[in-house]
Design an enzyme around this catalytic site. Sequence first.
Site, PDB file in Angstrom:
ATOM      1  N   PHE A   1       0.806  -1.236   0.157  1.00  0.00           N
ATOM      2  CA  PHE A   1       0.153   0.023  -0.027  1.00  0.00           C
ATOM      3  C   PHE A   1       0.879   1.270  -0.126  1.00  0.00           C
ATOM      4  O   PHE A   1       1.771   1.312   0.745  1.00  0.00           O
ATOM      5  CB  PHE A   1      -0.744  -0.054   1.138  1.00  0.00           C
ATOM      6  CG  PHE A   1      -1.773   1.084   1.268  1.00  0.00           C
ATOM      7  CD1 PHE A   1      -2.996   0.996   0.407  1.00  0.00           C
ATOM      8  CD2 PHE A   1      -1.674   2.319   1.900  1.00  0.00           C
ATOM      9  CE1 PHE A   1      -4.004   2.235   0.394  1.00  0.00           C
ATOM     10  CE2 PHE A   1      -2.670   3.571   1.679  1.00  0.00           C
ATOM     11  CZ  PHE A   1      -3.769   3.369   0.961  1.00  0.00           C
TER      12      PHE A   1
ATOM     13  N   ASP B   1       9.040   2.476   1.082  1.00  0.00           N
ATOM     14  CA  ASP B   1       8.019   3.378   1.839  1.00  0.00           C
ATOM     15  C   ASP B   1       8.080   2.992   2.966  1.00  0.00           C
ATOM     16  O   ASP B   1       7.496   1.966   3.500  1.00  0.00           O
ATOM     17  CB  ASP B   1       6.629   2.857   0.834  1.00  0.00           C
ATOM     18  CG  ASP B   1       5.370   3.506   1.218  1.00  0.00           C
ATOM     19  OD1 ASP B   1       5.715   4.224   2.499  1.00  0.00           O
ATOM     20  OD2 ASP B   1       4.471   3.221   0.875  1.00  0.00           O
TER      21      ASP B   1
ATOM     22  N   LYS C   1       3.226   9.980   8.196  1.00  0.00           N
ATOM     23  CA  LYS C   1       2.440   9.697   9.300  1.00  0.00           C
ATOM     24  C   LYS C   1       3.243  10.159  10.808  1.00  0.00           C
ATOM     25  O   LYS C   1       2.950  11.286  10.846  1.00  0.00           O
ATOM     26  CB  LYS C   1       2.531   8.000   9.288  1.00  0.00           C
ATOM     27  CG  LYS C   1       1.207   7.452   8.439  1.00  0.00           C
ATOM     28  CD  LYS C   1       1.065   6.092   8.450  1.00  0.00           C
ATOM     29  CE  LYS C   1       0.073   5.525   7.656  1.00  0.00           C
ATOM     30  NZ  LYS C   1      -1.168   5.828   8.026  1.00  0.00           N
TER      31      LYS C   1
HETATM   32  C1  PLP Z   1       2.980   2.254   3.846  1.00  0.00           C
HETATM   33  C2  PLP Z   1       2.114   3.438   3.334  1.00  0.00           C
HETATM   34  N1  PLP Z   1       2.392   4.201   2.170  1.00  0.00           N
HETATM   35  C3  PLP Z   1       1.548   5.250   2.165  1.00  0.00           C
HETATM   36  C4  PLP Z   1       0.692   5.458   2.938  1.00  0.00           C
HETATM   37  C5  PLP Z   1      -0.371   6.611   2.347  1.00  0.00           C
HETATM   38  O1  PLP Z   1      -0.154   7.634   3.141  1.00  0.00           O
HETATM   39  P1  PLP Z   1      -1.395   8.999   3.228  1.00  0.00           P
HETATM   40  O2  PLP Z   1      -2.631   8.376   3.695  1.00  0.00           O
HETATM   41  O3  PLP Z   1      -0.561   9.899   4.246  1.00  0.00           O
HETATM   42  O4  PLP Z   1      -1.221   9.510   1.879  1.00  0.00           O
HETATM   43  C6  PLP Z   1       0.084   4.573   3.884  1.00  0.00           C
HETATM   44  C7  PLP Z   1      -1.295   4.904   4.453  1.00  0.00           C
HETATM   45  O5  PLP Z   1      -1.663   4.283   5.198  1.00  0.00           O
HETATM   46  C8  PLP Z   1       0.814   3.695   4.262  1.00  0.00           C
HETATM   47  O6  PLP Z   1       0.734   2.890   5.118  1.00  0.00           O
END
Ligand code: PLP
Length: 400
Positions: A136, A221, A250
């Site tokens: 994700f 990520d 986050k």
């Molecule tokens: C690993 C990862 N990448 C990207 C995101 C997306 O972040 P945002 O919701 O701040 O756009 C998330 C959100 O849960 C995530 O867990």
Amino acid sequence: MKVTRATFNDVMVPNYNPAKMVPVKGEGSRVWDQDGTEYVDFAGGIAVNCLGHCHPAMVNALTEQGNKLWHLSNVFTNEPAMRLAKKLTDATFAERVYFANSGAEANEAALKLARRWALDNHGAGKDQIVAFAKGFHGRTFFTVTVGGQPAYSEGFGPKPGGIEHVEYNDLAALEAQMSDKTCAVMMEPLQGEGGVISPDLEFVKGVRALCDKYNALLIFDEVQTGFGRTGSLYAYQQLGVTPDILASAKSLGGGFPIGAMLTTAAIAEHLKPGTHGSTYGGNPLACAVAEAVFDVVNTDEVLAGVKAREELFKTKLAEINERYGIFKDIRGKGLLIGAELSDKYEGKARDFLNAGADEGVMVLVAGPSVIRFTPSLIIPEADVLEGLARFEKAIAKLVG
Ligand SMILES: Cc1ncc(COP(=O)(O)O)c(C=O)c1O
């Protein structure tokens, strides 16, 4: 004006279906709703509130900056942004930082940078991005397509191209997919939303080696794993593998929206003036808060505390499991913990989440069958014990 949960349905786009109660106040790892009911917060705003609610260091930073300067745009730079970037580069492999407002935006910048780097260095044709099933990366159309859950990217017309997926932890599958056309591999160094799935160490090392072999960039990520969540500032620091680009968000802002893309000077060169940007990226308020979060999180005390809390959580969850036999696996790293439901309760994670809320504890799910815990990194032991006692009550009610 009085608003209630019912108001949501009248005025909001229905892409979310929030809980019945409406929280109005938070302090540390406790939250109160409109009726004054109190909850122990194991959700942490989906791995965001790394210092709990209203931590004094963050409140001070926000108040101080709020009385000085709120916003300038990127036509000007500002002191909090430069200070935060300096701290991030001093503490990591990175030499350059791009600020955004969310995880998706940090990943979007990472993907665009990788494509531009490949185009500049190797010409058109080296544009393949390989990512992993169940990964994700956010909800922009590029990041959601790189994410490994097709259900999230379908139904919006033609998708961005040049993106392939393979199974996580399957090095042979990755090798079969990669070639000189591969521009980047994007992965979470521990899959969060996909079910709290750790990579094998050999797999991560193998991914790095394949990226080196095919001259592709490795993008980590760390939106969910970063900023202390797994017990080091970033998860890569415990894996012995260094990415070329890293996305953070986050916990970075502890609750104030901010994202960052970290990379080396040589790669950063390819985002020349005008190639990418954001009105709010590097906003002084966001950066001042993130700097305050950094100063607290990046200490031995807090990072070692994450490991101690991980042990406490896992021990107590195992004890609950001895009494109720509802989990088939308790896993994860630091304070990104997943408890996978046994086959009998497959697909029922949300029922446990709802039952927990009814007993005064907020938890998350990661997919249909995994309950996820991502509390504050400094949650007091008493709150862990109280929250898990409430969760056990919820379990008892649900499974009898
Ligand atoms: C690993 C990862 N990448 C990207 C995101 C997306 O972040 P945002 O919701 O701040 O756009 C998330 C959100 O849960 C995530 O867990």
